[in-house]
Design a protein around this motif. Structure first.
Motif, PDB file in Angstrom:
ATOM      1  N   LEU A   1       0.878  -1.166   0.000  1.00  0.00           N
ATOM      2  CA  LEU A   1       0.000   0.000   0.000  1.00  0.00           C
ATOM      3  C   LEU A   1       0.918   1.218   0.000  1.00  0.00           C
ATOM      4  O   LEU A   1       1.612   1.477   0.993  1.00  0.00           O
ATOM      5  N   SER A   2       0.937   1.957  -1.102  1.00  0.00           N
ATOM      6  CA  SER A   2       1.884   3.057  -1.275  1.00  0.00           C
ATOM      7  C   SER A   2       1.156   4.303  -1.769  1.00  0.00           C
ATOM      8  O   SER A   2      -0.037   4.262  -2.100  1.00  0.00           O
ATOM      9  N   PRO A   3       1.857   5.438  -1.863  1.00  0.00           N
ATOM     10  CA  PRO A   3       1.218   6.667  -2.363  1.00  0.00           C
ATOM     11  C   PRO A   3       0.682   6.556  -3.785  1.00  0.00           C
ATOM     12  O   PRO A   3      -0.109   7.411  -4.211  1.00  0.00           O
ATOM     13  N   SER A   4       1.094   5.526  -4.535  1.00  0.00           N
ATOM     14  CA  SER A   4       0.614   5.395  -5.906  1.00  0.00           C
ATOM     15  C   SER A   4      -0.894   5.181  -5.978  1.00  0.00           C
ATOM     16  O   SER A   4      -1.504   5.365  -7.044  1.00  0.00           O
ATOM     17  N   GLU A   5      -1.518   4.828  -4.855  1.00  0.00           N
ATOM     18  CA  GLU A   5      -2.964   4.583  -4.841  1.00  0.00           C
ATOM     19  C   GLU A   5      -3.785   5.819  -4.484  1.00  0.00           C
ATOM     20  O   GLU A   5      -5.007   5.754  -4.424  1.00  0.00           O
ATOM     21  N   PHE A   6      -3.103   6.954  -4.232  1.00  0.00           N
ATOM     22  CA  PHE A   6      -3.810   8.156  -3.780  1.00  0.00           C
ATOM     23  C   PHE A   6      -3.270   9.389  -4.500  1.00  0.00           C
ATOM     24  O   PHE A   6      -2.161   9.365  -5.053  1.00  0.00           O
ATOM     25  N   PRO A   7      -4.020  10.496  -4.467  1.00  0.00           N
ATOM     26  CA  PRO A   7      -3.445  11.772  -4.913  1.00  0.00           C
ATOM     27  C   PRO A   7      -2.264  12.139  -4.010  1.00  0.00           C
ATOM     28  O   PRO A   7      -2.242  11.784  -2.825  1.00  0.00           O
ATOM     29  N   THR A   8      -1.258  12.823  -4.562  1.00  0.00           N
ATOM     30  CA  THR A   8      -0.067  13.150  -3.778  1.00  0.00           C
ATOM     31  C   THR A   8       0.395  14.576  -4.051  1.00  0.00           C
ATOM     32  O   THR A   8       0.014  15.197  -5.045  1.00  0.00           O
ATOM     33  N   ILE A   9       1.269  15.060  -3.147  1.00  0.00           N
ATOM     34  CA  ILE A   9       1.988  16.311  -3.335  1.00  0.00           C
ATOM     35  C   ILE A   9       3.460  16.040  -3.035  1.00  0.00           C
ATOM     36  O   ILE A   9       3.777  15.107  -2.295  1.00  0.00           O
ATOM     37  N   PRO A  10       4.384  16.829  -3.607  1.00  0.00           N
ATOM     38  CA  PRO A  10       5.807  16.600  -3.337  1.00  0.00           C
ATOM     39  C   PRO A  10       6.174  16.997  -1.901  1.00  0.00           C
ATOM     40  O   PRO A  10       5.646  17.969  -1.352  1.00  0.00           O
ATOM     41  N   CYS A  11       7.088  16.226  -1.315  1.00  0.00           N
ATOM     42  CA  CYS A  11       7.569  16.538   0.031  1.00  0.00           C
ATOM     43  C   CYS A  11       8.504  17.743  -0.026  1.00  0.00           C
ATOM     44  O   CYS A  11       9.399  17.800  -0.869  1.00  0.00           O
ATOM     45  N   PRO A  12       8.324  18.741   0.860  1.00  0.00           N
ATOM     46  CA  PRO A  12       9.229  19.899   0.873  1.00  0.00           C
ATOM     47  C   PRO A  12      10.675  19.464   1.063  1.00  0.00           C
ATOM     48  O   PRO A  12      10.981  18.642   1.921  1.00  0.00           O
ATOM     49  N   SER A  13      11.577  20.001   0.248  1.00  0.00           N
ATOM     50  CA  SER A  13      13.015  19.751   0.247  1.00  0.00           C
ATOM     51  C   SER A  13      13.378  18.334  -0.190  1.00  0.00           C
ATOM     52  O   SER A  13      14.549  17.977  -0.238  1.00  0.00           O
ATOM     53  N   TYR A  14      12.386  17.510  -0.530  1.00  0.00           N
ATOM     54  CA  TYR A  14      12.639  16.148  -0.978  1.00  0.00           C
ATOM     55  C   TYR A  14      11.556  15.788  -1.988  1.00  0.00           C
ATOM     56  O   TYR A  14      10.765  14.876  -1.774  1.00  0.00           O
ATOM     57  N   PRO A  15      11.477  16.505  -3.127  1.00  0.00           N
ATOM     58  CA  PRO A  15      10.342  16.384  -4.043  1.00  0.00           C
ATOM     59  C   PRO A  15      10.179  14.998  -4.665  1.00  0.00           C
ATOM     60  O   PRO A  15       9.110  14.668  -5.166  1.00  0.00           O
ATOM     61  N   GLU A  16      11.255  14.177  -4.636  1.00  0.00           N
ATOM     62  CA  GLU A  16      11.114  12.822  -5.171  1.00  0.00           C
ATOM     63  C   GLU A  16      10.105  12.006  -4.367  1.00  0.00           C
ATOM     64  O   GLU A  16       9.481  11.073  -4.886  1.00  0.00           O
ATOM     65  N   ILE A  17       9.961  12.348  -3.082  1.00  0.00           N
ATOM     66  CA  ILE A  17       8.999  11.662  -2.230  1.00  0.00           C
ATOM     67  C   ILE A  17       7.642  12.331  -2.388  1.00  0.00           C
ATOM     68  O   ILE A  17       7.511  13.550  -2.253  1.00  0.00           O
ATOM     69  N   ARG A  18       6.625  11.537  -2.687  1.00  0.00           N
ATOM     70  CA  ARG A  18       5.263  12.030  -2.838  1.00  0.00           C
ATOM     71  C   ARG A  18       4.489  11.734  -1.557  1.00  0.00           C
ATOM     72  O   ARG A  18       4.479  10.604  -1.068  1.00  0.00           O
ATOM     73  N   LEU A  19       3.858  12.752  -0.984  1.00  0.00           N
ATOM     74  CA  LEU A  19       3.083  12.617   0.241  1.00  0.00           C
ATOM     75  C   LEU A  19       1.616  12.376  -0.112  1.00  0.00           C
ATOM     76  O   LEU A  19       1.017  13.120  -0.886  1.00  0.00           O
ATOM     77  N   SER A  20       1.043  11.329   0.461  1.00  0.00           N
ATOM     78  CA  SER A  20      -0.323  10.928   0.131  1.00  0.00           C
ATOM     79  C   SER A  20      -1.345  11.908   0.687  1.00  0.00           C
ATOM     80  O   SER A  20      -1.251  12.352   1.837  1.00  0.00           O
ATOM     81  N   LEU A  21      -2.334  12.235  -0.136  1.00  0.00           N
ATOM     82  CA  LEU A  21      -3.471  13.050   0.288  1.00  0.00           C
ATOM     83  C   LEU A  21      -4.688  12.118   0.402  1.00  0.00           C
ATOM     84  O   LEU A  21      -5.371  11.841  -0.587  1.00  0.00           O
ATOM     85  N   THR A  22      -4.938  11.623   1.586  1.00  0.00           N
ATOM     86  CA  THR A  22      -6.056  10.704   1.794  1.00  0.00           C
ATOM     87  C   THR A  22      -6.530  10.838   3.235  1.00  0.00           C
ATOM     88  O   THR A  22      -6.126  11.759   3.955  1.00  0.00           O
ATOM     89  N   HIS A  23      -7.371   9.919   3.687  1.00  0.00           N
ATOM     90  CA  HIS A  23      -7.906   9.989   5.046  1.00  0.00           C
ATOM     91  C   HIS A  23      -7.959   8.581   5.634  1.00  0.00           C
ATOM     92  O   HIS A  23      -7.800   7.577   4.914  1.00  0.00           O
ATOM     93  N   ARG A  24      -8.195   8.521   6.937  1.00  0.00           N
ATOM     94  CA  ARG A  24      -8.103   7.251   7.645  1.00  0.00           C
ATOM     95  C   ARG A  24      -9.113   6.227   7.137  1.00  0.00           C
ATOM     96  O   ARG A  24      -8.799   5.038   7.024  1.00  0.00           O
ATOM     97  N   ALA A  25     -10.323   6.662   6.803  1.00  0.00           N
ATOM     98  CA  ALA A  25     -11.337   5.714   6.343  1.00  0.00           C
ATOM     99  C   ALA A  25     -10.902   5.007   5.063  1.00  0.00           C
ATOM    100  O   ALA A  25     -11.127   3.802   4.889  1.00  0.00           O
TER     101      ALA A  25
END
Length: 345
Positions: A39-63
């Motif tokens: 289960l990785s960020p590829s399954e959700f919308p993402t934004i780049p991590c500040p100062s480390y844009p190669e890492i995508r931060l997931s935009l999702t919720h607990r449910a």
């Protein structure tokens, strides 16, 4: 068939130690007959991590994360990272009573402190709370385990790492340009502040310094150190060939929890020079395949005298098959411990 769901904020196409460790272990677990899902960020919308844009931060919720966990229905849940996805997965798992293990890959408190004036005790308090909620926290070395135990982390488990000794191996002839003066002192790292690369570049060493890697400080360091060879990011056989072409592998980082590149260099027959910190202390120690010293220049010069066959022989003690077995055993132990804990606890 045993099945494992791994939740990770770090995944392909990222190139880093976390991703490489997970990919290697998953390959071995699969060969052992274990079903592994990611289960990785590829399954959700993402934004780049500040100062480390190669890492995508997931935009999702607990449910949404809870739904994914239930759909996978695996025997064991492992949360590999402390990013947004890992945090939501831990919260969701606790909410539905699913036990899980975690792993400690990165010294985030030190990484944050290198960028912002954030007290280490605040970051470690947050990380301690996150990891202590799980049934076990996997760490790569004894040195790291002792450090985290001293900071109040509980249920720590050893999970070492391995090396692809078929890919990273000695070669007959250097692939570096012949005109480069010898000896070759080489490092492989993300070119970022936490890797302390300037400590290597500032050393008064004979021959040539080579840096393999990409990152936010690459352009600046190229301007500041015009005599250094910066190759950019390399992978696979090209990376292994460059690594095997060096005379000494210099590891200036003080913040890594293991350092896969140390094993890869040793597997190529290249001795190591490093500070006596977590990672080098555990991989090199007093094995005679490297020199650990606060005087990194002297360590690099002394390492030139180490036989290359000794380095290769030492690296062969580490394998991804053993790492995968250790990971699986930790998961089984954590599951068994959870079943024996009274529900009130």
């Amino acid at each position: 068939m045993t099945s494992i769901l791994i939740v990770t904020d770090a995944w392909t196409p990222q190139v880093n130690g976390v991703v490489r460790s997970l990919e290697s272990v998953i390959g071995e677990l699969t060969a052992m007959g274990v079903r592994v899902e990611i289960l990785s960020p590829s399954e959700f919308p993402t934004i780049p991590c500040p100062s480390y844009p190669e890492i995508r931060l997931s935009l999702t919720h607990r449910a949404a994360v809870r739904k994914r966990i239930l759909e996978h229905g695996c025997d064991h849940l492992h949360i590999a990272t402390e990013g947004p996805l890992g945090l939501l997965a831990a919260s969701a798992a606790r909410g539905i009573g699913v036990p899980y293990t975690t792993s400690y890959h990165t010294r985030f408190p030190e990484y944050l402190a290198a960028r912002w004036p954030l007290p280490l005790r605040w970051s470690y308090a947050w990380l301690r709370r996150f990891h202590n909620f799980g049934s076990g926290c996997m760490v790569a070395t004894e040195t790291l385990m002792e450090d985290l135990e001293g900071r109040g982390f509980r249920n720590l488990m050893r999970w070492s790492r391995g090396v692809d000794s078929d890919l990273f191996r000695p070669i007959g002839q250097s692939v570096l340009p012949d005109h480069l003066p010898r000896p070759i002192f080489l490092t492989i790292a993300r070119v970022a502040i936490e890797k302390n690369i300037e400590a290597f570049l500032d050393l008064a060493l004979p021959g040539t310094k080579v840096v393999i890697g990409d990152g936010p400080r690459l352009a600046r360091l190229r301007r500041t150190y015009p005599d250094v060879v910066f190759t950019g990011q390399k992978q696979g056989a090209e990376l292994a060939g460059l690594c095997a072409s060096a005379d000494v592998f210099v590891f200036p980082s003080r913040t890594d929890t293991f350092g896969l590149v140390l094993l890869e260099a040793l597997s190529c027959g290249v001795p190591v020079a490093a500070y006596p910190v977590t990672g080098p202390r555990d991989i090199v120690g007093d094995s005679g395949v490297g020199v650990l010293s606060e005087d990194l220049r002297q360590a690099a010069l002394s390492a030139l005298r180490i036989p290359r066959d000794r380095c290769r022989e030492h690296a062969l003690r580490f394998s991804w098959r053993l790492s995968a077995r250790e990971f699986l055993q930790n998961a089984l132990v954590a599951e068994a411990a959870h079943r024996t804990v009274p529900a009130t606890v």
